[in-house]
Every structure is written in structure tokens, then in C-alpha cells.
Scaffold this motif. Structure first.
Motif, mmCIF file in Angstrom:
data_model
loop_
_atom_site.group_PDB
_atom_site.id
_atom_site.type_symbol
_atom_site.label_atom_id
_atom_site.label_comp_id
_atom_site.label_asym_id
_atom_site.label_seq_id
_atom_site.Cartn_x
_atom_site.Cartn_y
_atom_site.Cartn_z
ATOM 1 N N GLU A 56 1.113 -1.068 0.430
ATOM 2 C CA GLU A 56 -0.073 0.178 0.086
ATOM 3 C C GLU A 56 0.924 1.160 -0.028
ATOM 4 O OE1 GLU A 56 -3.539 1.612 2.465
ATOM 5 O OE2 GLU A 56 -3.020 0.014 3.058
ATOM 6 N N ALA A 57 1.958 1.174 0.906
ATOM 7 C CA ALA A 57 2.820 2.823 0.548
ATOM 8 C C ALA A 57 3.408 2.601 -0.667
ATOM 9 C CB ALA A 57 3.970 2.659 2.242
ATOM 10 N N VAL A 58 3.615 2.092 -0.871
ATOM 11 C CA VAL A 58 4.804 2.087 -2.342
ATOM 12 C C VAL A 58 3.664 2.463 -3.146
ATOM 13 C CG1 VAL A 58 6.346 0.542 -4.334
ATOM 14 C CG2 VAL A 58 6.602 0.390 -1.980
ATOM 15 N N SER A 59 1.971 1.545 -3.490
ATOM 16 C CA SER A 59 1.677 2.109 -4.200
ATOM 17 C C SER A 59 0.531 3.229 -4.730
ATOM 18 C CB SER A 59 0.593 0.894 -4.218
ATOM 19 O OG SER A 59 -0.661 1.189 -4.680
ATOM 20 N N ARG A 60 0.932 3.450 -3.736
ATOM 21 C CA ARG A 60 0.301 5.139 -3.200
ATOM 22 C C ARG A 60 1.271 6.215 -3.939
ATOM 23 N NH1 ARG A 60 -3.401 6.433 2.279
ATOM 24 N NH2 ARG A 60 -4.446 3.739 1.910
ATOM 25 N N ARG A 61 2.496 5.739 -3.525
ATOM 26 C CA ARG A 61 3.625 6.968 -3.775
ATOM 27 C C ARG A 61 4.033 7.039 -5.233
ATOM 28 N NH1 ARG A 61 8.524 7.004 -0.381
ATOM 29 N NH2 ARG A 61 8.898 7.848 -2.171
ATOM 30 N N LEU A 62 4.257 5.122 -5.809
ATOM 31 C CA LEU A 62 3.804 5.067 -7.084
ATOM 32 C C LEU A 62 2.725 5.934 -8.004
ATOM 33 C CD1 LEU A 62 5.151 4.406 -9.770
ATOM 34 C CD2 LEU A 62 3.814 1.785 -9.187
ATOM 35 N N SER A 63 1.138 5.705 -7.107
ATOM 36 C CA SER A 63 -0.005 6.349 -8.266
ATOM 37 C C SER A 63 0.623 7.819 -7.501
ATOM 38 C CB SER A 63 -0.883 6.036 -6.813
ATOM 39 O OG SER A 63 -2.478 6.068 -7.940
ATOM 40 N N ASP A 64 1.489 8.627 -7.706
ATOM 41 C CA ASP A 64 0.820 9.683 -7.727
ATOM 42 C C ASP A 64 1.614 10.533 -8.370
ATOM 43 O OD1 ASP A 64 -0.866 10.346 -4.942
ATOM 44 O OD2 ASP A 64 0.502 10.977 -4.121
ATOM 45 N N ILE A 65 2.852 9.154 -8.205
ATOM 46 C CA ILE A 65 4.046 10.044 -9.769
ATOM 47 C C ILE A 65 3.230 9.721 -11.033
ATOM 48 C CG2 ILE A 65 6.562 9.198 -10.382
ATOM 49 C CD1 ILE A 65 7.254 8.834 -7.783
ATOM 50 N N LEU A 66 2.126 8.849 -11.062
ATOM 51 C CA LEU A 66 1.941 8.091 -12.232
ATOM 52 C C LEU A 66 0.951 9.246 -12.757
ATOM 53 C CD1 LEU A 66 1.543 4.334 -11.904
ATOM 54 C CD2 LEU A 66 3.470 5.712 -13.338
ATOM 55 N N ASP A 67 -0.067 9.052 -11.897
ATOM 56 C CA ASP A 67 -0.975 10.751 -12.522
ATOM 57 C C ASP A 67 -0.607 11.374 -12.589
ATOM 58 O OD1 ASP A 67 -2.598 9.049 -11.544
ATOM 59 O OD2 ASP A 67 -3.020 10.147 -9.540
ATOM 60 N N GLU A 68 1.332 12.225 -12.370
ATOM 61 C CA GLU A 68 1.769 13.720 -12.326
ATOM 62 C C GLU A 68 2.400 13.155 -13.361
ATOM 63 O OE1 GLU A 68 5.940 15.501 -11.028
ATOM 64 O OE2 GLU A 68 4.531 14.611 -8.872
ATOM 65 N N LYS A 69 3.248 12.037 -14.311
ATOM 66 C CA LYS A 69 3.598 12.122 -15.389
ATOM 67 C C LYS A 69 3.199 11.947 -16.155
ATOM 68 C CE LYS A 69 8.268 11.630 -13.489
ATOM 69 N NZ LYS A 69 8.399 12.681 -13.843
ATOM 70 N N ASP A 70 1.865 11.066 -15.722
ATOM 71 C CA ASP A 70 1.379 10.163 -16.986
ATOM 72 C C ASP A 70 1.742 10.405 -18.594
ATOM 73 O OD1 ASP A 70 -1.814 9.930 -17.606
ATOM 74 O OD2 ASP A 70 -1.670 12.036 -18.271
ATOM 75 N N TYR A 71 1.949 9.063 -18.351
ATOM 76 C CA TYR A 71 2.683 8.931 -19.754
ATOM 77 C C TYR A 71 2.662 7.414 -20.199
ATOM 78 C CZ TYR A 71 4.967 5.601 -16.838
ATOM 79 O OH TYR A 71 5.793 4.668 -15.948
#
Length: 155
Positions: A56-71
Motif C-alpha cells: 500500500e505504501a509503495v502503491s500510493r507513492r507510485l500512483s501519485d507520480i504516475l498521475d503526475e507524469k501521465d505517460y
């Protein structure tokens, strides 16, 4: 490089520092279509095993970055999980860690009238994998012949 490979590679680059910060290991990243859904999966591990809170901790951090980068063009489902018991060996570090361990190998085509082999991982290089069979003979496979190689587990 395919779109899928590019998404996996880019995600791995983003995820590696996050995972290392927690003291975890990034085992694999895959972008796959199952049914009508795309999945972006990250497999993480640590000595003693990964728990739900770790994922869950890794998923939250990754999700935020994926939303920001949106590639990633498609809509997808993000999953962060443990590689599980039947962990496939994909990278050099997986093979190195598994030397001396029992592995299962599935081949694409019949070899000696069978497609499934179990034995102790004895050696590997860039193109081959060698296991010691139950009868103590060694069998070497070309990596190109192997559909799946993973740690064996007994119940």
C-alpha cells in the motif's frame, strides 16, 4: 521498443528509488492486458516477505507520480504485490539468488517427450540454464526454449 516495454521500463525507473528508500527489492514490472483491462503490476520483495502495508505504501507513492507524469495512454489498473511463492526467475539477480535451489522449468516444445522439468539450479549464463535432475544427471536448456522458470514449492 514496444509501447508495453516502454511503459514497463519507465515505471521501473520511477519505482526503483521508491522501493530502495523502503529497503525493498523491485522484482519485476509488467504491463499486461487481461480480458478488457490493462494492468500495470509491480512486484516487490524484502527478506521475510512483503506485507499488505508495504504494498500500500509503495502503491500510493507510485500512483501519485504516475498521475503526475501521465505517460500511459490507456486506462489501467495499478497493482503492487509480492511475487508470491512461484516467483519466476527473470533477471540475473534472480538466477544468482536461486543457485542451489529447486526450480521448475516449462519449455515451449517437448524435450525428451516432456515439457516440465524439476531440479536443482546448478548454473546459468546469458543463454543457458543447467539443472541437476533427481537422478543426479545434469540437463542444460537454452533460455530460448524456456517458457517459464520459477522456484519450486512443495506443500
Amino acid at each position: 521498443m514496444s509501447k508495453r516495454e516502454m511503459y514497463e521500463q519507465k515505471t521501473e525507473e520511477i519505482l526503483l528509488p521508491i522501493v530502495e528508500e523502503y529497503g525493498f527489492e523491485l522484482v519485476d514490472v509488467e504491463y499486461v492486458k487481461e480480458g478488457s483491462n490493462w494492468y500495470l503490476r509491480a512486484y516487490i520483495d524484502k527478506p521475510g516477505g512483503i506485507g499488505v502495508n508495504d504494498c500500500e505504501a509503495v502503491s500510493r507513492r507510485l500512483s501519485d507520480i504516475l498521475d503526475e507524469k501521465d505517460y500511459i495512454e490507456d486506462s489501467y489498473i495499478l497493482e503492487v504485490s509480492s511475487p508470491g511463492l512461484g516467483r519466476p526467475l527473470k533477471k540475473e539477480k534472480d538466477f544468482r539468488r536461486s543457485l542451489g535451489e529447486e526450480v521448475e522449468i516449462r519449455t515451449y516444445h517437448m524435450i525428451d517427450r516432456q515439457k516440465e522439468f524439476t531440479g536443482i539450479l546448478k548454473d546459468y549464463d546469458e543463454t543457458t540454464v543447467t539443472i541437476e535432475m533427481e537422478d543426479e544427471t545434469e540437463k542444460t536448456f537454452e533460455k530460448s526454449e524456456i517458457a517459464l522458470i520459477r522456484l519450486a514449492f512443495d506443500f
